[in-house]
Design an enzyme around this catalytic site. Sequence first.
Site, short mmCIF file in Angstrom:
data_model
loop_
_atom_site.label_atom_id
_atom_site.label_comp_id
_atom_site.label_asym_id
_atom_site.label_seq_id
_atom_site.Cartn_x
_atom_site.Cartn_y
_atom_site.Cartn_z
N TYR A 102 0.61 -1.26 0.11
CA TYR A 102 -0.02 -0.15 -0.12
C TYR A 102 0.80 1.42 -0.08
O TYR A 102 1.82 1.46 0.77
CB TYR A 102 -0.94 0.31 1.14
CG TYR A 102 -2.09 -0.91 1.23
CD1 TYR A 102 -3.44 -0.30 0.95
CD2 TYR A 102 -1.94 -2.30 1.48
CE1 TYR A 102 -4.56 -1.15 0.83
CE2 TYR A 102 -3.06 -3.32 1.58
CZ TYR A 102 -4.30 -2.63 1.11
OH TYR A 102 -5.37 -3.38 1.27
N TYR B 53 -2.40 -8.77 0.52
CA TYR B 53 -1.43 -8.18 1.39
C TYR B 53 -0.99 -8.99 2.51
O TYR B 53 -1.76 -10.03 2.57
CB TYR B 53 -1.97 -7.00 2.26
CG TYR B 53 -1.26 -6.48 3.53
CD1 TYR B 53 -0.51 -5.48 3.30
CD2 TYR B 53 -1.39 -7.20 4.50
CE1 TYR B 53 0.16 -4.87 4.51
CE2 TYR B 53 -0.79 -6.58 5.91
CZ TYR B 53 0.08 -5.61 5.75
OH TYR B 53 0.82 -4.99 6.83
N ARG C 155 -3.82 -11.75 3.08
CA ARG C 155 -5.25 -11.62 3.05
C ARG C 155 -5.30 -11.95 1.57
O ARG C 155 -4.30 -11.68 0.65
CB ARG C 155 -5.53 -10.17 3.25
CG ARG C 155 -5.23 -9.51 4.77
CD ARG C 155 -6.25 -8.53 4.95
NE ARG C 155 -7.60 -8.63 4.51
CZ ARG C 155 -8.40 -8.28 3.99
NH1 ARG C 155 -8.09 -6.88 3.92
NH2 ARG C 155 -9.93 -8.59 3.76
N HIS D 178 -7.98 -7.71 -2.34
CA HIS D 178 -9.22 -6.95 -2.22
C HIS D 178 -9.28 -5.37 -2.46
O HIS D 178 -7.84 -4.88 -2.56
CB HIS D 178 -9.60 -7.05 -0.64
CG HIS D 178 -8.35 -6.59 0.37
ND1 HIS D 178 -7.23 -7.36 0.52
CD2 HIS D 178 -8.30 -5.32 0.80
CE1 HIS D 178 -6.52 -6.61 1.24
NE2 HIS D 178 -6.87 -5.33 1.59
N HIS E 249 -10.45 -1.59 -0.84
CA HIS E 249 -11.32 -1.20 0.35
C HIS E 249 -12.21 0.24 -0.32
O HIS E 249 -11.40 0.90 -1.14
CB HIS E 249 -10.21 -0.28 1.19
CG HIS E 249 -9.51 -1.42 1.97
ND1 HIS E 249 -9.86 -1.97 3.26
CD2 HIS E 249 -8.33 -2.00 1.54
CE1 HIS E 249 -8.68 -2.88 3.47
NE2 HIS E 249 -7.98 -2.70 2.71
#
Length: 303
Positions: A158, A192, A213, A216, A218
Amino acid sequence: MDKNAINAVLKKIRDTETAKGNPRTKEIVNRIVQDLFYTIEDLDVQPEEFWVAVNYLTEAGRSGEYGLIAAGLGFEHFLDLRMDEAEARAGVVGGTPRTIEGPLYVAGAPETLGEARLDNGSEPGEVLFMQGQVLDDGGKPLAGALVEVWHANHLGGYSHFDQSQPAFNLRRSIRTDAQGRYRFRSVVPLGYSVPPNGATDALLKQLGRHGSRPAHIHFFVSAPGHRKLTTQINIEGDPLLWDDFAFATREGLVPALVRVTDPAILDAYQVSAPFSSIDFNFTLHVDRPALPHAEIVRPRASA
Ligand code: MBD
Ligand code: FE
């Protein structure tokens, strides 16, 4: 140790309190201390084990990983389930399911009207288009709603937290158009994983768990008079789809991923290779004062 003796020492500690201080803090801290005393007793926790834990918490705080630990131990998902239940009790059901925010939002992303490109134009990875509408619970489009979107890059990193990425890479705020539509171009993220050999990783290893994870994206979706939605969508087909260390995958949040290969469409979209496309609508509930706050105030990164 005898439970009465434990209760006596708990009382001795509590009796040092004055009328000053914060009643809510007193209630919560006293309860946690009591539960931990009982845990130490019931599990015969040894002094060395206790100090390992104190040191662990110190290190976890120093490295800023409590947000990750909260997600990994299921606390954040549990808070979602409690919010769901509070809403259900008040008759607020249906709509787009909420799921956890996680610790990697950054406030202040650039805002545009209707559409946005989330990457800087030279982002590696497969191109992704995602589009849809923000609707009220009667199915009516909400113009001027705000869709805040953030996700990881093709390596699962990120921006802001991964300093190799440009500021606000893969983070934007999109204002819906007159038809309640939003649309963005980005790249397909990778899932992640917690920082290798960090505090969260160490804890999960002790628990015999992984710290990854599924891929995805957000979202915060907000509109005046409506309950702010915190959610994510998953990338269909990810091997960890239902094996998320943060327990965030939910029915209704796994939209179909369409692969677009038709040269005419690629041309029209100005994309040189096959890309993925996701259609997804967000449905918000009207807010009511009696409901617990849907907009969660918490410290967040900003840039
Ligand atoms: C993430 O990207 C995330 O979404 C959560 C919930 C926890 C850690 C990393
Ligand atoms: Fe995430």
